[in-house]
Design a protein around this motif. Structure first.
Motif, PDB file in Angstrom:
ATOM      1  N   HIS A 144      38.634  36.668  37.501  1.00 43.54           N
ATOM      2  CA  HIS A 144      37.549  35.729  37.825  1.00 43.54           C
ATOM      3  C   HIS A 144      37.209  35.868  39.295  1.00 43.54           C
ATOM      4  N   GLU A 145      36.044  35.341  39.669  1.00 43.97           N
ATOM      5  CA  GLU A 145      35.738  35.253  41.082  1.00 43.97           C
ATOM      6  C   GLU A 145      36.669  34.213  41.704  1.00 43.97           C
ATOM      7  N   HIS A 148      36.185  29.800  43.268  1.00 42.17           N
ATOM      8  CA  HIS A 148      34.987  29.425  42.527  1.00 42.17           C
ATOM      9  C   HIS A 148      35.319  28.157  41.744  1.00 42.17           C
ATOM     10  N   PRO A 149      34.358  27.251  41.556  1.00 43.04           N
ATOM     11  CA  PRO A 149      34.677  26.016  40.819  1.00 43.04           C
ATOM     12  C   PRO A 149      35.270  26.278  39.429  1.00 43.04           C
ATOM     13  N   ASN A 150      34.871  27.383  38.781  1.00 42.61           N
ATOM     14  CA  ASN A 150      35.353  27.654  37.410  1.00 42.61           C
ATOM     15  C   ASN A 150      36.643  28.460  37.374  1.00 42.61           C
ATOM     16  N   MET A 151      37.255  28.667  38.527  1.00 43.13           N
ATOM     17  CA  MET A 151      38.480  29.469  38.601  1.00 43.13           C
ATOM     18  C   MET A 151      39.620  28.766  37.827  1.00 43.13           C
ATOM     19  N   PRO A 152      40.455  29.519  37.099  1.00 41.90           N
ATOM     20  CA  PRO A 152      41.556  28.887  36.354  1.00 41.90           C
ATOM     21  C   PRO A 152      42.525  28.143  37.289  1.00 41.90           C
ATOM     22  N   ASP A 153      43.069  27.026  36.781  1.00 40.68           N
ATOM     23  CA  ASP A 153      44.011  26.227  37.582  1.00 40.68           C
ATOM     24  C   ASP A 153      45.236  27.035  37.996  1.00 40.68           C
TER      25      ASP A 153
END
Length: 392
Positions: A144-145, A148-153
């Protein structure tokens, strides 16, 4: 000497010639200009080189790239698989990997960059972080980037840098008494590979497969290596005004922070054997200063001619001990003469950083030792009289 493919020329020069037209040769980066003709010489003397010429940044006094290791060591790769590079100037790409399972302790003793051919200027730096061990393999997806807000925890647990490589650097061999430990319960089981892609021309359709190769051995060394990231916390509070031929910022690894980490585990101190100095395009010089009980000691590392496109670990000529009661200051010098806007601290190549990565042993429980400028003082300095809501 000369053989069927190569001519090798050796020459010597005083490091300091006292001639105003000569540059002194120091530990800093040196721009070397080279030129040659395919044929060595004709009767009238050397032939004109024509277009076979160029420049290269080198650190001429970097102590021998220590102990060149035999290539028959076992290794494993941590490399990206077909990452699509967006057509924007800066992308940080993060991918989690599982370290191969070793039944007993191993030491990584050499790390090499694996850069996809043709992408040498695209891959700007690679950081390897240790993550929490409390995961299963479901965290291993296609990446993932980063940030980024959608990045995995799961990525948020990967805070400890265990290796850093930057553009222009080659492979790194640990000294004979030190290695990066794998295979024990305290060692990384999962790691995060962060790759900074620099694409200032916004090229489209790029696919990358770059990363790191780690060479390891069961013949373990005496000490486990660690990395401390010191300097200025990367944030918008790091401000550099435009139009400045010279502007300095500094990041502090304070006495209190080092004391807390060292007193608990290593009151006899830690030993630094290599340093990577890091800034971005406005950077002109970086110094890592070392203080003990308020007295400044010899510089730990420096580069007064910093080249953004040539960053590699400097092996220290002599290991340096850091004791409880010491503190470190990473001091960066910038030039923004050609900029009309503010330069802020941040991840982009066109933003700035001021960091030093210290490779040391024995490993202690400290991963970052950084400071942040006081935003209220900055605002007062530029004439802000009153603030109606808190600055976040």
């Amino acid at each position: 000497m000369e053989n069927s493919t190569h001519t090798i020329i050796e020459f010597t020069r005083e490091l300091h010639t006292c001639d105003i037209n000569d540059k002194s040769i120091t530990d800093s980066t040196v721009r070397v200009i080279w030129a040659y003709h395919h044929e060595d010489v004709e009767e009238a003397g050397p032939k004109y080189h024509d277009s076979n010429r160029g420049t290269k940044s080198l650190r001429l006094l970097n102590p021998e790239k220590a102990n060149v290791l035999s290539v028959d060591l076992p290794s494993f790769d941590l490399v990206n698989q077909d990452v699509p590079i967006p057509n924007k100037d800066t992308t940080y790409w993060c991918q989690m990997f599982k370290i191969p399972v070793f039944q007993e302790k191993h030491h990584v003793i050499k790390v090499e960059p694996v850069i996809q051919r043709g992408h040498e200027s695209l891959v700007h730096h690679i950081l390897l972080y240790q993550c929490s061990n409390n995961f299963n393999d479901s965290v291993l997806d296609s990446g993932h980037e980063c940030y980024h807000p959608n990045m995995p925890d799961a990525f948020l647990t990967c805070e400890t840098v265990i290796f850093a490589w930057a553009i222009g650097g080659e492979g790194f061999s640990y000294p004979p008494h030190v290695g990066l430990s794998l295979g024990t319960p305290f060692d990384p089981h999962y790691v995060l590979l962060e790759v900074h892609y620099d694409n200032p021309t916004y090229e489209e359709g790029l696919i990358d497969n770059s990363g790191l190769r780690l060479f390891h051995t069961m013949d373990t060394r005496d000490y486990d290596a660690g990395v401390i990231e010191a300097g200025l916390w990367v944030s918008l509070f790091h401000t550099i005004p435009p139009g400045m031929p010279e502007f300095r910022t500094e990041g502090h690894c304070t006495l209190e922070c080092l004391e807390e980490a060292l007193e608990a585990e290593k009151p006899s101190g830690i030993h630094v054997f290599a340093v990577l100095l890091h800034a971005h395009l406005a950077g002109r010089g970086i110094r890592l200063r070392h203080f003990r009980k308020g007295e400044e000691m010899k510089l730990l590392a420096y580069d007064d001619d910093f080249d953004f496109n040539f960053q590699e670990f400097q092996y220290l000529k002599e290991e340096r001990t850091i004791l409880p009661g010491d503190n470190l200051i990473t001091e960066c010098r910038y030039n923004t003469k050609d900029r009309a806007e503010m330069t802020w601290g941040g991840l982009s190549t066109r933003s700035e950083m001021c960091l030093s990565y210290l490779l040391y042993y024995p490993r202690i429980n400290l991963t970052r030792c950084a400071s942040i400028p006081d935003i209220m003082e900055q605002l007062q300095f530029i004439g802000v009289k009153e603030i109606y809501r808190p600055v976040t």
